[in-house]
Design a protein around this motif. Sequence first.
Motif, PDB file in Angstrom:
ATOM      1  N   ALA A  30      54.799  -5.387 -28.985  1.00  0.00           N
ATOM      2  CA  ALA A  30      55.552  -5.357 -30.196  1.00  0.00           C
ATOM      3  C   ALA A  30      55.385  -6.646 -31.004  1.00  0.00           C
ATOM      4  N   ILE A  35      55.919  -4.702 -34.822  1.00  0.00           N
ATOM      5  CA  ILE A  35      57.541  -3.590 -34.515  1.00  0.00           C
ATOM      6  C   ILE A  35      58.664  -3.912 -33.749  1.00  0.00           C
ATOM      7  N   PRO A  36      59.551  -3.688 -33.484  1.00  0.00           N
ATOM      8  CA  PRO A  36      60.549  -3.554 -32.462  1.00  0.00           C
ATOM      9  C   PRO A  36      60.455  -3.023 -31.276  1.00  0.00           C
ATOM     10  N   ARG A  37      60.989  -3.820 -30.337  1.00  0.00           N
ATOM     11  CA  ARG A  37      60.117  -3.776 -29.020  1.00  0.00           C
ATOM     12  C   ARG A  37      60.483  -2.101 -28.439  1.00  0.00           C
ATOM     13  N   THR A 147      58.004  -8.466 -40.865  1.00  0.00           N
ATOM     14  CA  THR A 147      58.952  -7.723 -40.357  1.00  0.00           C
ATOM     15  C   THR A 147      59.776  -7.317 -41.914  1.00  0.00           C
ATOM     16  N   TYR A 171      63.034 -12.214 -43.217  1.00  0.00           N
ATOM     17  CA  TYR A 171      63.255 -10.618 -43.639  1.00  0.00           C
ATOM     18  C   TYR A 171      62.308 -10.617 -44.815  1.00  0.00           C
ATOM     19  N   ASP A 192      59.857  -1.703 -40.475  1.00  0.00           N
ATOM     20  CA  ASP A 192      60.435  -1.969 -39.365  1.00  0.00           C
ATOM     21  C   ASP A 192      61.399  -1.542 -38.849  1.00  0.00           C
ATOM     22  N   ALA A 252      64.132  -6.962 -34.137  1.00  0.00           N
ATOM     23  CA  ALA A 252      63.049  -6.921 -34.459  1.00  0.00           C
ATOM     24  C   ALA A 252      63.348  -8.263 -35.602  1.00  0.00           C
TER      25      ALA A 252
END
Length: 257
Positions: A30, A35-37, A147, A171, A192, A252
């Motif tokens: 990630a 990217i998100p987990r 992100t 963000y 994302d 994220a």
Amino acid sequence: MDLPALIARNTRRLLGAFEPNPRHRGRKLAELMGIPRTMAYRYLKQVSTVKVLEQLAGILGVEASVLLDASPSEIEVVQARVEVDGARYDCVAWLGDKQIEPFAADTLLAWQDGHRWQIERFRKRREAGREVLRLEVIVELVADVETVVAVLSDDKRFLSALVADLDENGYAAVVHASAADLLADIGRHAPDVLILDTQDADGLAAQASAAAGDIVQTIVVTELERSANPVMGRFFVKKNAARILILLHELAPGRRA
């Protein structure tokens, strides 16, 4: 083994060169991909699109063909240093399981110096080492990726406040004027996370994933109590900027979060 599972297996093997602890490899992926987990852990199980295959190859610094390699899983994959024309480079190497002392002086072998593997020609050390079955020089690693959060809302006042909060929390908000504009942009650059505050949010979320060619993590703003569907990347929250940010941070984290 089918192709999506094979790509995922090789991704896990290569990640072992960057993160020795298997429990932390999803987090490492990630981080590398930005990217998100939840999405990263999905890629460690299967990879079903060419786009993601190319992204994985890029962040791991290898050719896409490496992720399609069907060599036996017991071969060890390590991160090492190799000397090329007098300069040293980081690389990923596939090592045989036995120490060898070859006849050819130019044979590449690997030796472990402390915590790092070193790859050199046999003639430089003249001692037994692990056979190097394959080697890929790491050309690039992606880090500190911003992100990106795509937003579409029918409520302009709420939208303005939300975008300000997103920016303050690290963000990069991308505001879309219409569903058509959103889908066209996602087809080129998937965000994302996607935040939808529209009447047709459910249908639009499905269209967004189709346009991206992969699951897009989507936060749907709703007044109804609804259960999340992590597999489909669908999450629900009431129209409250603070709650949205809390959920977004779990999916994220922002650069400054």
